[in-house]
Structure formats: structure tokens, C-alpha cells
Design a protein around this motif. Sequence first.
Motif, PDB file in Angstrom:
ATOM      1  N   CYS A 102     -10.866   9.619  -1.946  1.00  0.00           N
ATOM      2  CA  CYS A 102     -10.681   8.767  -0.768  1.00  0.00           C
ATOM      3  C   CYS A 102     -11.468   9.250   0.446  1.00  0.00           C
ATOM      4  O   CYS A 102     -11.553   8.542   1.454  1.00  0.00           O
ATOM      5  CB  CYS A 102      -9.196   8.646  -0.424  1.00  0.00           C
ATOM      6  N   GLY A 103     -12.034  10.463   0.395  1.00  0.00           N
ATOM      7  CA  GLY A 103     -12.843  10.975   1.495  1.00  0.00           C
ATOM      8  C   GLY A 103     -12.045  11.425   2.705  1.00  0.00           C
ATOM      9  O   GLY A 103     -12.601  11.529   3.803  1.00  0.00           O
ATOM     10  N   SER A 104     -10.763  11.706   2.522  1.00  0.00           N
ATOM     11  CA  SER A 104      -9.917  12.154   3.637  1.00  0.00           C
ATOM     12  C   SER A 104      -9.183  13.424   3.229  1.00  0.00           C
ATOM     13  O   SER A 104      -8.937  13.666   2.045  1.00  0.00           O
ATOM     14  CB  SER A 104      -8.909  11.061   4.005  1.00  0.00           C
ATOM     15  N   CYS A 141      -3.792   9.535  -2.442  1.00  0.00           N
ATOM     16  CA  CYS A 141      -4.263   8.944  -3.693  1.00  0.00           C
ATOM     17  C   CYS A 141      -3.167   8.941  -4.755  1.00  0.00           C
ATOM     18  O   CYS A 141      -3.091   8.025  -5.579  1.00  0.00           O
ATOM     19  CB  CYS A 141      -5.486   9.695  -4.208  1.00  0.00           C
ATOM     20  N   GLU A 142      -2.318   9.961  -4.736  1.00  0.00           N
ATOM     21  CA  GLU A 142      -1.232  10.034  -5.715  1.00  0.00           C
ATOM     22  C   GLU A 142      -0.285   8.846  -5.567  1.00  0.00           C
ATOM     23  O   GLU A 142       0.184   8.276  -6.561  1.00  0.00           O
ATOM     24  CB  GLU A 142      -0.458  11.347  -5.539  1.00  0.00           C
ATOM     25  N   LYS A 147      -3.657   5.558 -10.576  1.00  0.00           N
ATOM     26  CA  LYS A 147      -4.487   5.545 -11.778  1.00  0.00           C
ATOM     27  C   LYS A 147      -5.793   6.323 -11.604  1.00  0.00           C
ATOM     28  O   LYS A 147      -6.533   6.503 -12.563  1.00  0.00           O
ATOM     29  CB  LYS A 147      -4.794   4.098 -12.184  1.00  0.00           C
ATOM     30  N   VAL A 148      -6.100   6.738 -10.386  1.00  0.00           N
ATOM     31  CA  VAL A 148      -7.313   7.521 -10.164  1.00  0.00           C
ATOM     32  C   VAL A 148      -6.955   9.000 -10.123  1.00  0.00           C
ATOM     33  O   VAL A 148      -5.785   9.376 -10.004  1.00  0.00           O
ATOM     34  CB  VAL A 148      -8.022   7.113  -8.847  1.00  0.00           C
ATOM     35  N   LYS A 149      -7.975   9.846 -10.190  1.00  0.00           N
ATOM     36  CA  LYS A 149      -7.746  11.284 -10.179  1.00  0.00           C
ATOM     37  C   LYS A 149      -7.431  11.741  -8.763  1.00  0.00           C
ATOM     38  O   LYS A 149      -8.214  11.531  -7.840  1.00  0.00           O
ATOM     39  CB  LYS A 149      -8.980  12.009 -10.704  1.00  0.00           C
TER      40      LYS A 149
END
Length: 219
Positions: A102-104, A141-142, A147-149
Amino acid sequence: NMESSEATECSSVMKDYLKAIRDRLQDECRTCNFTKEKKQIKEEDQWLLKYLERNEFWIREEYCEEMCRRLGITPSLRGYYSDVLVWFPDKKFKMKPVCPTCGSNARVGVHAYPKKTYGRRVISLRRNYYIISRRYICHHCENVRPKVKYTFMGYNENSIKQLPRQYGQHFPAMLTHKLSIDKALLDMMRPLFDGGIRPNRFHKMILEMQSKEHTRRSI
């Protein structure tokens, strides 16, 4: 057979050394989930973190004997030890690493320490060295993108690229899935290949340089 025996011992010595460093760092950075056996180490007793801060987070092989004694392991011959870089961006730069997805880094935290690979070996001109890091987790992201790492190692290439340039330049190597190469070797490749040196010859040159250094230390 003798060369094979030496290589096995060297590998075993460094494996024990890296594990001891990792275990000590894990204990000194521990902040929760304490047990009676593993209590939080007080700030004044965090000698390894203080040593790393004074030495740009490098543990040079010249200090391996002192380091082994402080870590509680029996030192072996000095020639078996290599330099070790500890890559904890949150400790070194006081800045959490950036999530490569996500770049954060707003919701990034420490996740775990590797249990099998204690350090990545980096190929250099004369002597290889090792990089120790840990796994981080992006809670954003979790929760939002399950579904992404959402976990990543501190030396993840995309994460390092998103650090401020003055921080990212401190990382000395390029890591792929199976290989790690020092940036100084990468800088040599382009002019040598342009000058007619083939990759196979370059490989033999590095092998020769490392063999000579190994022989010199053995003598």
C-alpha cells in the motif's frame, strides 16, 4: 574432503553466531507477551542495541570474539566469522518501514523473526557478509486487503525503495529470491561487461578473489 569439512564448519559457526545475535535482538526488542523465562530486558541492559547504534548497525568480524563472549557462545577461529549488518529501519532511522503493497507505514508493526534463515548471505568481492532483519506486518492491508500479502521482510526491495533516499542508500546489497549481491559488485558489472568480460569470466574472477582471501586467512 578437507575443503568440504572447512566449509561445513564455517557454515555451522556462522549459523550459531547469527542465531545468537537474532535471539539477543529479539529479547532486547521484546515489549509484550512475557513469560517467566523471558522477561523484558531493561533499557540499560540493551547492550547489543546500543552497540549497533554506535557502529551504524554493523557487527564487524574483528569484534567476533568479544561478541561471542557477550552472547554466551564459545568463539571459534576468527577466520570463520563474517561481517553482519542488522537491518531494522525502525531502530536505525527511527522510522517504520514502508509497506510494499500500500506504500504507507502508518499501521506497520513488527510481526515475527525468521526461524530458519537467521541471515541472508551477501556475495562481495573478497568476503561475503550477512544481513539480519525481521518480518513486519501492515495492519491496514491485513484488514482492508486480506487477499494480498500484508507481511514483509525489512529488506524487501520495494519497501526499501519507498524509504527516503538518504535512508534507502544505506542498504548495501541487491536481494533476489535466492541470491544477494553487494552493490559494489553490481557497479563493476556494467563497465566490465561493456569491456568484453563475459559473465562466466566475472564469476570466476570473484571466485578467485574469495579463494585467495580464504587461503590467506587459513595460512
